[in-house]
Design an enzyme around this catalytic site. Structure first.
Site, PDB file in Angstrom:
ATOM      1  N   GLU A 142     -15.440  -3.126  21.303  1.00 53.87           N
ATOM      2  CA  GLU A 142     -15.604  -2.007  20.367  1.00 53.87           C
ATOM      3  C   GLU A 142     -14.255  -1.355  20.048  1.00 53.87           C
ATOM      4  OE1 GLU A 142     -19.268   0.579  20.283  1.00 53.87           O
ATOM      5  OE2 GLU A 142     -17.813   2.075  20.967  1.00 53.87           O
ATOM      6  N   ARG A 148      -0.073  11.430 -10.709  1.00 54.13           N
ATOM      7  CA  ARG A 148      -0.157  12.902 -10.793  1.00 54.13           C
ATOM      8  C   ARG A 148       1.239  13.478 -11.052  1.00 54.13           C
ATOM      9  NH1 ARG A 148      -2.988  17.628 -11.601  1.00 54.13           N
ATOM     10  NH2 ARG A 148      -2.270  19.260 -10.176  1.00 54.13           N
TER      11      ARG A 148
END
Ligand code: FAD
Length: 385
Positions: free
Chosen positions: A248, A274
């Site tokens: 995991e 931007r």
């Protein structure tokens, strides 16, 4: 040492990128996130499509039979292409903490009974260790399994169980020998969640990963046959739990590396387009250096999970690699999600722009699979400290 993808790895990455786009995994995520709904139909679709739930499981039990490194490369692609981090979390926990240890340690009977349904997504897997009184200190669990003839009777309460509210089957850890030391006092049981005496609580209202169902599990006089012991032997919980955590800590965090890549790319795009003070914000060193650090963190994270993956199931000290990867990627993921939001300015703070959700999702990565502090303890332990 070769850092190139094999043809098989290139193929599976592309397969997963195509699947995530075509299967609608990214549709209506914000609505699901708000309502905290687990998209079970999509979970099943993933099982029937690229079978991510069975990546590392042998073909004879319904999986794809991939080696650990190829599995990790595939999960990274999934984390990149599927923007529903809660769904990614549910699939990864299911594969890595339930299916993988079942395939590695299960008896032939258990593998035949459980793995096909786990691999094709028709069953949802759980891994139940944590309790209200025992989180980091897993040796302190109070759930008991008492032998009664050919059966065991389990009593106790589990909490923070990923997939718990939707879970069909999985591993429940219980104390079988309270007098024994940590390595042999607990036993893993492979149990169907519809066994009489098991109550699944509702899903918690989580900060992030809200489409993963996480909840409690209560066990009241749950009677199971002795053949339910995962692997058939008492006292093996630590070995099996550690194996699940190694996988995991590498596989789930590989998916997070994929998410970090997506967030870095989105930030680069924003920095180029931007404009403030008459130029693209990416021309300001404050922004370009932040993005350079995001890129460096991404590449370092990727190398750590790949290295750990290449040693899974092979090296005795892979737990050290897994903890280093988990610690580094967990913290890096939070930082990158925060940076991505800040680069978007005030717009990033608006839920609809999709930058706030990854930050909420990322925070959990410093907690689940063992907190960052516990990873540091493990690493220090390997260093003899
Ligand atoms: C989203 C999510 C999903 C989860 N899924 C699962 C699951 O499927 N199955 C499962 O069994 N568990 C699951 N967990 C539980 C998770 O493993 C625990 O939350 C985690 O191990 C920490 O335990 P705790 O929450 O009880 O915190 P505690 O152990 O109470 O820790 C609290 C704080 O103290 C620190 N601390 C504790 N001991 C030490 C120490 N020795 N040294 C330094 N610091 C220390 C911790 O780092 C933390 O900051 C999940 C948790 C989350 C958030």
């Amino acid at each position: 040492m070769n850092f190139d993808y094999t043809d098989e790895q290139k193929k599976i990455r592309q397969e997963i990128l195509d699947f995530c786009r075509e299967a609608g995994l990214n549709d209506a995520i914000d609505a699901r996130d708000r309502s905290g709904e687990f998209p079970r139909a999509l979970f099943e679709k993933i099982g029937q499509g690229p079978c991510l739930q069975g990546l590392a499981i042998p073909k004879e039990y319904g999986g794809r039979g991939l080696d650990p490194l190829t599995t990790i490369v595939a999960l990274e692609a999934f984390g990149y292409a599927c923007e529903d981090n809660g769904l990614v979390f549910a699939v990864c926990a299911h594969l890595l903490a339930t299916a993988v240890p079942f395939a590695r340690f299960g008896t032939e009977e258990q593998k035949k009974a459980f793995l096909p349904g786990l691999c094709d997504g028709s069953k949802v897997g759980v891994n139940c260790m944590t309790e209200p009184g025992a989180g980091s200190d897993i040796g302190g669990i109070a759930t008991t399994a008492v032998r009664d003839g050919d059966d065991y009777i389990l009593n106790g309460k589990k909490t923070l169980v990923t997939n718990g509210p939707a879970g069909d089957l999985g591993t429940v850890f219980a104390v079988t020998d309270p007098e024994a030391g940590l390595q042999s006092r607990m036993t893993p049981f492979a149990i169907s969640m519809d066994t009489p005496g098991i109550t699944r609580g509702p899903a918690f209202d989580l900060l992030g990963n809200r489409t993963t169902p996480v909840g409690e599990l209560t066990l009241e006089n749950v009677r199971v046959p002795a053949s339910s012991i995962l692997g058939g032997r008492e006292g093996t919980a630590m070995a099996i739990f550690n194996h699940a955590m190694n996988w995991e800590r590498v596989g789930l965090f590989a998916a997070h590396v994929g998410t970090m890549q997506r967030l870095t790319e989105i930030s680069i795009k924003r920095a180029r387009t931007r404009k403030q003070f008459g130029q693209a914000i990416g021309k300001f060193e404050g922004i370009s250096h932040t993005i350079a650090e995001m890129k460096a963190r991404l590449e370092a994270s990727r190398m750590l999970v790949y290295r750990a993956a290449s040693r899974l199931d092979r090296a005795r000290d892979v737990a050290l690699d897994a903890s280093i990867a988990k610690l580094f990627v967990g913290e890096a993921y939070v930082q990158t999600a925060h940076d991505a939001l800040r680069i978007h300015g005030g717009a990033g703070y608006i839920n609809d722009t999709g930058l706030a959700r990854p930050l909420r999702d990322a925070i959990g990565s410093t907690l689940y699979s063992g907190t960052s502090e516990i990873q540091k303890n493990i690493i220090a332990g390997w260093l003899g400290l």
